[in-house]
Design a protein around this motif. Structure first.
Motif, PDB file in Angstrom:
ATOM      1  N   LEU A  95     -34.929 -27.184  20.841  1.00 33.04           N
ATOM      2  CA  LEU A  95     -34.289 -26.149  21.649  1.00 33.04           C
ATOM      3  C   LEU A  95     -32.841 -26.519  21.947  1.00 33.04           C
ATOM      4  CD1 LEU A  95     -34.734 -23.492  23.174  1.00 33.04           C
ATOM      5  CD2 LEU A  95     -35.413 -24.836  25.177  1.00 33.04           C
ATOM      6  N   LEU A  96     -32.599 -27.779  22.283  1.00 36.68           N
ATOM      7  CA  LEU A  96     -31.244 -28.244  22.559  1.00 36.68           C
ATOM      8  C   LEU A  96     -30.347 -28.075  21.331  1.00 36.68           C
ATOM      9  CD1 LEU A  96     -29.206 -29.648  24.429  1.00 36.68           C
ATOM     10  CD2 LEU A  96     -30.089 -31.840  23.607  1.00 36.68           C
ATOM     11  N   ASP A  97     -30.863 -28.422  20.170  1.00 37.46           N
ATOM     12  CA  ASP A  97     -30.073 -28.289  18.932  1.00 37.46           C
ATOM     13  C   ASP A  97     -29.650 -26.842  18.705  1.00 37.46           C
ATOM     14  OD1 ASP A  97     -30.055 -30.979  18.191  1.00 37.46           O
ATOM     15  OD2 ASP A  97     -31.999 -30.822  17.215  1.00 37.46           O
ATOM     16  N   ARG A  98     -30.549 -25.932  18.940  1.00 36.59           N
ATOM     17  CA  ARG A  98     -30.237 -24.518  18.724  1.00 36.59           C
ATOM     18  C   ARG A  98     -29.240 -24.015  19.765  1.00 36.59           C
ATOM     19  NH1 ARG A  98     -33.495 -21.323  15.412  1.00 36.59           N
ATOM     20  NH2 ARG A  98     -35.066 -22.508  14.262  1.00 36.59           N
ATOM     21  N   LEU A  99     -29.411 -24.435  20.996  1.00 37.40           N
ATOM     22  CA  LEU A  99     -28.488 -24.008  22.046  1.00 37.40           C
ATOM     23  C   LEU A  99     -27.084 -24.564  21.795  1.00 37.40           C
ATOM     24  CD1 LEU A  99     -30.769 -24.389  25.204  1.00 37.40           C
ATOM     25  CD2 LEU A  99     -30.134 -22.277  24.010  1.00 37.40           C
ATOM     26  N   ARG A 108     -40.578 -21.582  -4.911  1.00 38.23           N
ATOM     27  CA  ARG A 108     -39.464 -20.922  -4.210  1.00 38.23           C
ATOM     28  C   ARG A 108     -38.597 -22.007  -3.584  1.00 38.23           C
ATOM     29  NH1 ARG A 108     -40.137 -17.946   0.181  1.00 38.23           N
ATOM     30  NH2 ARG A 108     -42.076 -18.960   0.743  1.00 38.23           N
ATOM     31  N   PHE A 109     -37.303 -21.913  -3.781  1.00 35.30           N
ATOM     32  CA  PHE A 109     -36.412 -22.895  -3.152  1.00 35.30           C
ATOM     33  C   PHE A 109     -35.053 -22.271  -2.879  1.00 35.30           C
ATOM     34  CE2 PHE A 109     -35.500 -23.354  -7.664  1.00 35.30           C
ATOM     35  CZ  PHE A 109     -34.131 -23.563  -7.715  1.00 35.30           C
ATOM     36  N   THR A 110     -34.326 -22.889  -1.949  1.00 36.83           N
ATOM     37  CA  THR A 110     -32.968 -22.460  -1.607  1.00 36.83           C
ATOM     38  C   THR A 110     -32.017 -23.624  -1.814  1.00 36.83           C
ATOM     39  OG1 THR A 110     -33.682 -20.804   0.011  1.00 36.83           O
ATOM     40  CG2 THR A 110     -31.452 -21.669   0.257  1.00 36.83           C
ATOM     41  N   TYR A 111     -30.931 -23.360  -2.527  1.00 34.24           N
ATOM     42  CA  TYR A 111     -29.909 -24.378  -2.763  1.00 34.24           C
ATOM     43  C   TYR A 111     -28.854 -24.269  -1.670  1.00 34.24           C
ATOM     44  CZ  TYR A 111     -25.880 -26.669  -4.960  1.00 34.24           C
ATOM     45  OH  TYR A 111     -24.806 -27.467  -5.223  1.00 34.24           O
ATOM     46  N   LEU A 112     -28.603 -25.355  -0.954  1.00 36.50           N
ATOM     47  CA  LEU A 112     -27.668 -25.356   0.176  1.00 36.50           C
ATOM     48  C   LEU A 112     -26.290 -25.891  -0.196  1.00 36.50           C
ATOM     49  CD1 LEU A 112     -30.036 -26.736   2.976  1.00 36.50           C
ATOM     50  CD2 LEU A 112     -29.549 -24.345   2.399  1.00 36.50           C
ATOM     51  N   GLY A 113     -26.098 -26.309  -1.455  1.00 35.15           N
ATOM     52  CA  GLY A 113     -24.810 -26.876  -1.850  1.00 35.15           C
ATOM     53  C   GLY A 113     -24.630 -28.267  -1.258  1.00 35.15           C
ATOM     54  N   PHE A 114     -23.381 -28.664  -1.028  1.00 37.01           N
ATOM     55  CA  PHE A 114     -23.105 -29.931  -0.360  1.00 37.01           C
ATOM     56  C   PHE A 114     -23.297 -29.731   1.141  1.00 37.01           C
ATOM     57  CE2 PHE A 114     -20.930 -30.628  -4.353  1.00 37.01           C
ATOM     58  CZ  PHE A 114     -21.207 -31.967  -4.614  1.00 37.01           C
ATOM     59  N   LEU A 115     -23.998 -30.637   1.791  1.00 37.83           N
ATOM     60  CA  LEU A 115     -24.229 -30.509   3.227  1.00 37.83           C
ATOM     61  C   LEU A 115     -22.917 -30.654   3.996  1.00 37.83           C
ATOM     62  CD1 LEU A 115     -27.522 -32.555   3.716  1.00 37.83           C
ATOM     63  CD2 LEU A 115     -27.238 -30.072   3.642  1.00 37.83           C
ATOM     64  N   PRO A 116     -22.792 -29.958   5.141  1.00 38.73           N
ATOM     65  CA  PRO A 116     -21.565 -30.054   5.946  1.00 38.73           C
ATOM     66  C   PRO A 116     -21.275 -31.485   6.370  1.00 38.73           C
ATOM     67  CG  PRO A 116     -22.936 -28.234   6.692  1.00 38.73           C
ATOM     68  CD  PRO A 116     -23.759 -29.002   5.717  1.00 38.73           C
ATOM     69  N   ARG A 117     -19.997 -31.831   6.418  1.00 36.89           N
ATOM     70  CA  ARG A 117     -19.613 -33.194   6.794  1.00 36.89           C
ATOM     71  C   ARG A 117     -19.707 -33.426   8.298  1.00 36.89           C
ATOM     72  NH1 ARG A 117     -14.471 -34.996   3.029  1.00 36.89           N
ATOM     73  NH2 ARG A 117     -15.433 -34.525   1.005  1.00 36.89           N
ATOM     74  N   LYS A 118     -19.424 -32.396   9.090  1.00 33.66           N
ATOM     75  CA  LYS A 118     -19.423 -32.555  10.541  1.00 33.66           C
ATOM     76  C   LYS A 118     -20.840 -32.407  11.093  1.00 33.66           C
ATOM     77  CE  LYS A 118     -14.629 -31.133  11.252  1.00 33.66           C
ATOM     78  NZ  LYS A 118     -13.708 -30.218  11.961  1.00 33.66           N
ATOM     79  N   SER A 119     -21.151 -33.257  12.052  1.00 37.66           N
ATOM     80  CA  SER A 119     -22.497 -33.309  12.611  1.00 37.66           C
ATOM     81  C   SER A 119     -22.946 -31.976  13.198  1.00 37.66           C
ATOM     82  CB  SER A 119     -22.562 -34.400  13.689  1.00 37.66           C
ATOM     83  OG  SER A 119     -23.826 -34.436  14.290  1.00 37.66           O
ATOM     84  N   SER A 146     -27.388 -37.710   7.845  1.00 39.88           N
ATOM     85  CA  SER A 146     -28.054 -36.464   7.484  1.00 39.88           C
ATOM     86  C   SER A 146     -29.558 -36.572   7.673  1.00 39.88           C
ATOM     87  CB  SER A 146     -27.725 -36.087   6.042  1.00 39.88           C
ATOM     88  OG  SER A 146     -26.356 -35.787   5.909  1.00 39.88           O
ATOM     89  N   LEU A 147     -30.134 -37.707   7.311  1.00 34.33           N
ATOM     90  CA  LEU A 147     -31.570 -37.903   7.500  1.00 34.33           C
ATOM     91  C   LEU A 147     -31.943 -37.894   8.978  1.00 34.33           C
ATOM     92  CD1 LEU A 147     -32.256 -40.650   4.806  1.00 34.33           C
ATOM     93  CD2 LEU A 147     -33.110 -38.299   4.780  1.00 34.33           C
ATOM     94  N   ALA A 148     -31.083 -38.474   9.808  1.00 30.00           N
ATOM     95  CA  ALA A 148     -31.333 -38.466  11.251  1.00 30.00           C
ATOM     96  C   ALA A 148     -31.318 -37.037  11.781  1.00 30.00           C
ATOM     97  CB  ALA A 148     -30.291 -39.315  11.964  1.00 30.00           C
ATOM     98  N   ALA A 149     -30.379 -36.225  11.289  1.00 30.83           N
ATOM     99  CA  ALA A 149     -30.298 -34.825  11.718  1.00 30.83           C
ATOM    100  C   ALA A 149     -31.519 -34.045  11.236  1.00 30.83           C
ATOM    101  CB  ALA A 149     -29.019 -34.194  11.181  1.00 30.83           C
ATOM    102  N   ALA A 183     -21.915 -28.939  12.490  1.00 33.93           N
ATOM    103  CA  ALA A 183     -22.110 -27.947  11.441  1.00 33.93           C
ATOM    104  C   ALA A 183     -23.406 -28.209  10.674  1.00 33.93           C
ATOM    105  CB  ALA A 183     -20.926 -27.951  10.489  1.00 33.93           C
ATOM    106  N   LEU A 184     -23.725 -29.475  10.468  1.00 28.17           N
ATOM    107  CA  LEU A 184     -24.961 -29.825   9.774  1.00 28.17           C
ATOM    108  C   LEU A 184     -26.170 -29.392  10.586  1.00 28.17           C
ATOM    109  CD1 LEU A 184     -26.668 -31.197   7.610  1.00 28.17           C
ATOM    110  CD2 LEU A 184     -26.254 -33.381   8.772  1.00 28.17           C
ATOM    111  N   ARG A 185     -26.147 -29.696  11.866  1.00 31.68           N
ATOM    112  CA  ARG A 185     -27.278 -29.317  12.721  1.00 31.68           C
ATOM    113  C   ARG A 185     -27.423 -27.795  12.793  1.00 31.68           C
ATOM    114  NH1 ARG A 185     -29.641 -32.860  16.563  1.00 31.68           N
ATOM    115  NH2 ARG A 185     -29.147 -35.030  16.105  1.00 31.68           N
ATOM    116  N   LYS A 186     -26.305 -27.094  12.834  1.00 29.39           N
ATOM    117  CA  LYS A 186     -26.354 -25.630  12.865  1.00 29.39           C
ATOM    118  C   LYS A 186     -27.007 -25.090  11.603  1.00 29.39           C
ATOM    119  CE  LYS A 186     -23.443 -21.526  13.441  1.00 29.39           C
ATOM    120  NZ  LYS A 186     -22.055 -21.035  13.644  1.00 29.39           N
ATOM    121  N   LEU A 187     -26.662 -25.682  10.458  1.00 29.21           N
ATOM    122  CA  LEU A 187     -27.257 -25.254   9.196  1.00 29.21           C
ATOM    123  C   LEU A 187     -28.762 -25.523   9.182  1.00 29.21           C
ATOM    124  CD1 LEU A 187     -26.837 -24.317   6.193  1.00 29.21           C
ATOM    125  CD2 LEU A 187     -26.653 -26.750   5.631  1.00 29.21           C
ATOM    126  N   LEU A 188     -29.165 -26.704   9.632  1.00 28.79           N
ATOM    127  CA  LEU A 188     -30.581 -27.046   9.648  1.00 28.79           C
ATOM    128  C   LEU A 188     -31.367 -26.143  10.593  1.00 28.79           C
ATOM    129  CD1 LEU A 188     -30.326 -30.950   9.631  1.00 28.79           C
ATOM    130  CD2 LEU A 188     -30.978 -29.461   7.725  1.00 28.79           C
TER     131      LEU A 188
END
Length: 273
Positions: free
Chosen positions: A238-242, A127-138, A167-170, A140-145
């Motif tokens: 928790l901070l990332d989600r908030l 089972r896998f999900t394709y996310l397309g190209f990752l968002p360029r803005k930090s 992206s790896l850091a995020a 937006a990327l964190r929100k997706l993750l």
């Protein structure tokens, strides 16, 4: 009834072209290519003399009617720079328009960076999900993750080599240092490489060394049996989600499931901060 053929092309090695794809490209009336310069390397290599026109993100509105008009007179093949057309490129709009007008649409199997990277990653592929190209803005990327942090299926995404370290850091910050990741670079080309390890290991490896070429990221899903998180990990998640706009109560509940903590304890951390 005329046919629009969706024809995959090699993502690296020209020998990855299928016999059926070569026959179709030689028989259609027109080839609609994302980049005619790139595609002519392929057609010249195989002595294909079919007329070609460009169809890409910046001219798709002007070109679509022209290609559909040609489709009314003869079969058309749609190709992209590499891989399967319609996956994260404007080809899907032409495909949808052809279907809407009642034309036959025939997809051919063939090369795909997405499935090739997944197969070579060593990570679960049932089972896998394709996310397309990752968002360029930090942000937006964190929100997706954050959105996919609890999902158990493997994640696959495309990324620019210039943004890989960020992206790896995020990924390490949001999904955890120990989340397994595979980086597939230059698939099927001369300098193909697969890097496999934890998010933190790969983050450290690429911190000051962005690779060249096409990059596909494969990220393991969440492990329900993972070890309990430290307080620092919980606070960061928790901070990332908030910061992504998630309400404290829902964020605390989600982080608690991931971290092996009680929701109330996570909630208190959020209120304290």
């Amino acid at each position: 009834m005329r046919t629009l053929y969706i024809v995959p092309t090699p993502i690296g090695n020209l020998e990855d072209m299928t016999l059926r794809a070569l026959r179709v490209l030689g028989e259609v009336s027109l080839i609609a290519a994302e980049d005619t310069r790139t595609s002519r390397v392929l057609t010249r290599h195989y002595d294909i003399e079919t007329p070609m026109t460009s169809y890409h993100e910046h001219n798709k509105l002007a070109k679509m009617d022209e290609i559909l008009a040609e489709l009314a007179r003869g079969d058309v093949a749609l190709i992209s720079d590499a891989g399967t057309p319609g996956i994260s490129d404007p080809g899907f709009e032409l495909i949808a328009a052809a279907i809407e007008r009642g034309y036959h649409v025939v997809p051919l199997p063939g090369a795909s960076a997405l499935t090739t990277a997944l197969a070579g990653s060593g990570l679960a592929s049932d089972r896998f999900t394709y996310l397309g190209f990752l968002p360029r803005k930090s942000a937006a990327l964190r929100k997706l993750l954050v959105e996919y942090a609890e999902r158990s299926e493997t994640l696959v995404a495309y990324e620019s080599p210039y943004r890989l370290s960020e992206s790896l850091a995020a990924i390490a910050a949001v999904l955890g240092d120990e989340r397994r990741v595979c980086i597939a670079r230059e698939i099927s080309k001369k300098f193909e490489q697969f890097y496999r390890g934890t998010a933190r290991e790969l983050c450290d490896h690429f911190a000051n060394d962005n690779p060249r070429g096409e990059v596909t990221l494969v990220i393991a899903g969440a492990d329900p049996m993972a070890a309990v998180w430290t307080e620092a990990q919980v606070k960061q998640a928790l901070l990332d989600r908030l910061e992504a706009g998630e309400p404290l109560s829902r964020a605390a509940s989600a982080v608690a499931k991931l971290a092996g903590w009680k929701k109330q304890a996570v909630y208190r951390l959020g209120v304290k901060d």
